[in-house]
Design a protein around this motif. Structure first.
Motif, PDB file in Angstrom:
ATOM      1  N   GLU A 197       0.834  -1.202   0.000  1.00  0.00           N
ATOM      2  CA  GLU A 197       0.000   0.000   0.000  1.00  0.00           C
ATOM      3  C   GLU A 197       0.874   1.259   0.000  1.00  0.00           C
ATOM      4  OE1 GLU A 197      -3.361   0.783  -0.030  1.00  0.00           O
ATOM      5  OE2 GLU A 197      -3.595  -1.286  -0.694  1.00  0.00           O
ATOM      6  N   ARG A 246      -4.842   4.871  -5.895  1.00  0.00           N
ATOM      7  CA  ARG A 246      -4.591   3.699  -5.048  1.00  0.00           C
ATOM      8  C   ARG A 246      -5.336   2.464  -5.582  1.00  0.00           C
ATOM      9  NH1 ARG A 246      -2.527   5.087   0.135  1.00  0.00           N
ATOM     10  NH2 ARG A 246      -2.456   7.356   0.435  1.00  0.00           N
ATOM     11  N   ASN A 247      -6.577   2.701  -6.004  1.00  0.00           N
ATOM     12  CA  ASN A 247      -7.359   1.583  -6.525  1.00  0.00           C
ATOM     13  C   ASN A 247      -6.807   1.068  -7.834  1.00  0.00           C
ATOM     14  OD1 ASN A 247      -9.481   0.656  -4.849  1.00  0.00           O
ATOM     15  ND2 ASN A 247     -10.581   2.572  -5.152  1.00  0.00           N
ATOM     16  N   ARG A 296      -4.062  -1.176  -6.894  1.00  0.00           N
ATOM     17  CA  ARG A 296      -4.582  -2.436  -6.356  1.00  0.00           C
ATOM     18  C   ARG A 296      -5.104  -3.335  -7.462  1.00  0.00           C
ATOM     19  NH1 ARG A 296      -7.860   1.219  -2.088  1.00  0.00           N
ATOM     20  NH2 ARG A 296      -6.211   1.495  -0.507  1.00  0.00           N
ATOM     21  N   ARG A 297      -5.878  -2.774  -8.389  1.00  0.00           N
ATOM     22  CA  ARG A 297      -6.415  -3.589  -9.481  1.00  0.00           C
ATOM     23  C   ARG A 297      -5.293  -4.178 -10.336  1.00  0.00           C
ATOM     24  NH1 ARG A 297     -10.146   0.805 -10.013  1.00  0.00           N
ATOM     25  NH2 ARG A 297      -8.870   1.572 -11.752  1.00  0.00           N
ATOM     26  N   TRP A 314      -2.187  -4.736  -9.413  1.00  0.00           N
ATOM     27  CA  TRP A 314      -1.435  -5.737  -8.666  1.00  0.00           C
ATOM     28  C   TRP A 314      -2.173  -7.074  -8.622  1.00  0.00           C
ATOM     29  CZ3 TRP A 314       2.860  -7.648  -7.318  1.00  0.00           C
ATOM     30  CH2 TRP A 314       2.886  -8.702  -6.403  1.00  0.00           C
ATOM     31  N   TRP A 315      -3.438  -7.067  -8.207  1.00  0.00           N
ATOM     32  CA  TRP A 315      -4.149  -8.328  -8.055  1.00  0.00           C
ATOM     33  C   TRP A 315      -4.398  -9.010  -9.400  1.00  0.00           C
ATOM     34  CZ3 TRP A 315      -3.330 -10.334  -3.769  1.00  0.00           C
ATOM     35  CH2 TRP A 315      -3.352  -9.624  -2.572  1.00  0.00           C
ATOM     36  N   THR A 349      -0.857  -5.302  -0.073  1.00  0.00           N
ATOM     37  CA  THR A 349      -1.887  -4.556  -0.787  1.00  0.00           C
ATOM     38  C   THR A 349      -3.272  -5.060  -0.406  1.00  0.00           C
ATOM     39  OG1 THR A 349      -0.404  -4.219  -2.665  1.00  0.00           O
ATOM     40  CG2 THR A 349      -2.742  -3.920  -3.072  1.00  0.00           C
ATOM     41  N   THR A 350      -4.201  -4.153  -0.212  1.00  0.00           N
ATOM     42  CA  THR A 350      -5.574  -4.526   0.122  1.00  0.00           C
ATOM     43  C   THR A 350      -6.391  -4.699  -1.156  1.00  0.00           C
ATOM     44  OG1 THR A 350      -6.269  -2.209   0.283  1.00  0.00           O
ATOM     45  CG2 THR A 350      -5.434  -3.248   2.283  1.00  0.00           C
ATOM     46  N   TRP A 351      -7.615  -5.161  -0.996  1.00  0.00           N
ATOM     47  CA  TRP A 351      -8.494  -5.358  -2.150  1.00  0.00           C
ATOM     48  C   TRP A 351      -8.997  -4.012  -2.661  1.00  0.00           C
ATOM     49  CZ3 TRP A 351      -7.583  -9.944  -3.721  1.00  0.00           C
ATOM     50  CH2 TRP A 351      -7.433 -11.000  -2.841  1.00  0.00           C
ATOM     51  N   PRO A 352      -9.368  -3.926  -3.936  1.00  0.00           N
ATOM     52  CA  PRO A 352      -9.912  -2.665  -4.469  1.00  0.00           C
ATOM     53  C   PRO A 352     -11.161  -2.233  -3.716  1.00  0.00           C
ATOM     54  CG  PRO A 352      -9.410  -4.212  -6.246  1.00  0.00           C
ATOM     55  CD  PRO A 352      -9.271  -4.981  -4.967  1.00  0.00           C
ATOM     56  N   THR A 388     -12.006  -9.478  -6.978  1.00  0.00           N
ATOM     57  CA  THR A 388     -11.613  -9.907  -5.639  1.00  0.00           C
ATOM     58  C   THR A 388     -11.851 -11.393  -5.432  1.00  0.00           C
ATOM     59  OG1 THR A 388     -12.012  -7.715  -4.689  1.00  0.00           O
ATOM     60  CG2 THR A 388     -12.041  -9.595  -3.175  1.00  0.00           C
TER      61      THR A 388
END
Length: 674
Positions: free
Chosen positions: A318, A329-330, A333-334, A336-337, A363-366, A383
């Motif tokens: 993050e 940030r989102n 995240r998108r 990365w995942w 990293t957290t989820w979107p 997710t």
């Protein structure tokens, strides 16, 4: 019966249908790989290779050289000491120079070699250039080779979908091909979005339309990395859109969209140029298209580049900088995942190790991108799909890779993974669930993609145990000691795992069958082909070893006909896999039943109506209009097992011994001992 001693029932049965001929001492690589007779006469090609136009390579014929006798004695003495100390193979870097300069008599020396280079193992395949290609234990191709090691179709399975490597060279100038109409290109974006846009979030709709305007309004700037990425990504999206919208391959210029893919590669910036999230997203597209072309090594390399570039950009953590807004940030995240999930899928499905461990990721989820976005549906799909990819990574690492463990440890891993799958199934939103009672009237591609992924995870978790039990049962049949009930003598744990695996294979078949009726099958898509082949392979094994069961027999025929239907539309890799399964089924023989035949169960692949080029959807493979999916599927909404880690430990120890060693330095030696 003596001929089968020390071999599995499946392998011995398949071998009975192969010529019992001794191979020539100068067999070529291809014949050695296929374990067939070779009338070798180097340097001339053998008859088998000449007949199919294959390049004939003789590795052994090149291993005899002339050297001075005194030099031979010196090398032999050095080699004896060297091998005692280091265990390394003999190297002759200066032998050629010695031959030219020495006045002494020469002696013909057959060079010693390490046998593992020349023994065909369960992990090595020969590619078109005669080089060995690695396929790990979690790959369905590896399992298929164990079941039918002599099949010529395995060599075909390793070939690219479109065998024209020169067309992918990047030496050509960066010019645009003839582009489709602007509005049609926009529609192609949404076609590929249906299949991969939600499970891998690599480009947003508004970003694509903006880049599409750039491509259609101005020439590319070959000196600008950003401009090249824009043109590369647009061409990749068009290539995917055509691949997923056209279900009949015609012509000799590659699968649908291939022309745009090869032009896209010419715009791909060099890897030494500065990385970016945009660059990561483009590399993911390239990797996945390479996988669809069955260029597995290229796909593995490109996705590795994408993931390492993502790590170098810090996408796996993050951002602490307060100046970075939530939208950025989102996006991180998108991205990365997406690359994480694709790396897990491509790595584990090919039997390779994963690139990054979960404990290294922060990293957290979107999250919703705005206050008005109450249900961020694409983020939800991404997710839950990625959570399955995370479980898939555990399956690859804890079940198929060799680590110090016991049968009880393996059982604990299976229990933990199935518990995690059960928890995932309980949490998945109702909107994503599949109602098997309404498959004939409604289904969406997001649910198809996610639940094919889910049932594949169930299948791969239980497959080693199922394969072991089938081997043991076929051996018992050979000895006349097989019981009528296959469950007899097995613990509740074992029965539960096997039944879940068979149910997952049937569910996969039913989902793919329904998707075919709704024109939602990717004929040339890697994952769709992988899922249906894996299910068909398991069902062929089950129908051969277990007493006749109508749902299992019907599901096997449906899965086989789905494979054939996709093969008939130009997917040559699935054609090879379909032929392999026909060989295997003929070798080991499925159970039959008069009651099953009377019930209208299709018994041959020819029962399917032949597809016609004018049809877009893959034809319904059952040939039985009265058949409904819910007749064959038990409830799979809740999967849970109450394991006792002390239950039947001996069986799990034997199962552990059946999982081929994977990834470690001693796998060659141990595979040869087997």
């Amino acid at each position: 019966m003596a001929q089968r001693k020390g071999r599995s029932g499946l392998q011995s049965r398949a071998a009975e249908h192969q010529p019992n001929a001794r191979r020539s001492m100068v067999a070529c690589n291809r014949c050695r790989n296929r374990k067939t007779r070779c009338a070798g006469n180097p340097p001339y090609p053998c008859a088998a290779c000449a007949e199919v136009g294959h390049r004939c390579v003789y590795s052994e014929a090149e291993k005899r050289v002339s050297i001075p006798e005194s030099y031979f004695r010196q090398l032999r003495a050095q080699a004896q000491g060297s091998r005692r100390d280091e265990g390394r193979p003999l190297s002759l870097p200066n032998a050629a120079a010695s031959v030219q300069s020495s006045p002494y008599n020469n002696v013909e020396v057959p060079l010693e070699r390490d046998d593992w280079w020349y023994n065909e193992t369960g992990h090595l395949f020969l590619n078109r250039s005669g080089e060995h290609h690695y396929v790990g234990a979690s790959s369905t191709t590896h399992l298929a080779k164990r079941l039918n090691p002599s099949s010529a179709n395995l060599a075909l399975d390793m070939r690219p979908l479109y065998d024209d490597p020169l067309s992918l060279r990047r030496s050509a100038p960066r010019v645009l091909p003839q582009l489709p109409p602007f509005e049609y290109a926009k529609r192609l974006y949404w076609v590929q979005y249906v299949y991969i846009g939600t499970i891998f979030s690599l480009i947003q709709p508004h970003d694509f339309e903006e880049r599409l305007h750039i491509v259609y309004s101005q020439p590319p700037d070959a000196l600008s990395r950003e401009s090249c990425l824009v043109y590369c990504q647009v061409l990749l999206v068009i290539a995917f859109g055509l691949m997923y919208s056209v279900n009949q391959w015609s012509g000799d210029d590659g699968p649908p969209g291939f022309k745009y893919f090869k032009h896209a590669l010419r715009f791909l910036p060099d890897i030494h140029e500065e990385g970016s999230i945009f660059f990561v997203e483009v590399l993911c597209y390239v990797a996945y298209y390479m996988q669809n072309l069955n260029r597995r090594d290229a796909a593995f390399l490109y996705i590795g580049l994408a993931l390492r570039m993502a790590i170098s950009l810090g996408l796996h953590q993050e951002v602490l900088d307060p100046d970075v807004n939530e939208e950025d940030r989102n996006r991180r995240r998108r991205a990365w995942w997406s690359v994480y999930s694709l790396d897990r899928v491509l790595s584990v499905k090919s039997g390779n190790p994963i690139t990054i461990h979960d404990e290294d990721i922060g990293t957290t989820w979107p999250q919703p991108t705005s206050a008005t976005e109450v249900v961020p549906w694409p983020s939800v799909v991404l997710t839950y799909y990625t959570q399955l990819s995370r479980i898939l990574g555990r399956i690859g690492e804890e079940i198929y890779r060799k680590k110090p463990r016991s049968g009880s440890n393996l059982l604990v891993s299976v229990q933990s993974i199935t518990d995690e799958l059960s928890d995932w199934l309980r949490r998945v939103p109702d909107r994503l669930r599949i109602d098997f009672s309404t498959l004939g009237t409604h289904i969406n591609r997001e649910s198809v993609s996610i639940f094919l992924h889910f049932y594949s995870c169930v299948n791969m978790t239980a497959r080693p145990l199922v394969f072991y039990v089938i081997q043991r049962r076929l051996d018992a049949e050979d000895g006349g000691s097989a019981t009528v009930d296959w469950k007899e003598g097995l613990s509740q744990n074992t029965v539960a795992v096997i039944e879940s695996c068979v149910a997952a294979a049937r569910a996969t078949t039913l989902i793919m069958d329904a998707a075919a009726k709704h024109n939602l099958v990717a004929t040339y898509g890697y994952l769709d082909g992988e899922y249906i082949f894996s299910a068909a392979l398991l069902l062929v094994m089950v129908n051969a070893a277990f007493p006749y069961n109508t749902p299992n027999a019907r599901a096997m025929e449906v899965s086989m006909n789905l494979l054939r239907s996709m093969a008939d539309r130009g997917n040559t890799n699935l054609a090879a896999r379909h032929s392999l399964l026909l060989e295997l089924r003929s070798s080991i023989g499925p159970k039959s039943s008069k009651q099953g035949d009377a019930a209208g169960v299709p018994v041959t692949p020819s029962s399917t109506q032949q597809p016609t080029p004018s049809q877009n959807a893959v034809d319904h493979p059952t040939g039985n209009a009265s058949w409904t999916p819910q007749q064959d599927l038990p409830s799979m909404q809740e999967i849970s097992f109450n394991f006792d880690v002390n239950d039947d430990p001996g069986l799990w120890e034997e199962v552990l011994g059946q999982i081929d060693i994977d990834m470690d330095t001693d796998w060659i030696e141990n595979t040869l001992k087997k």
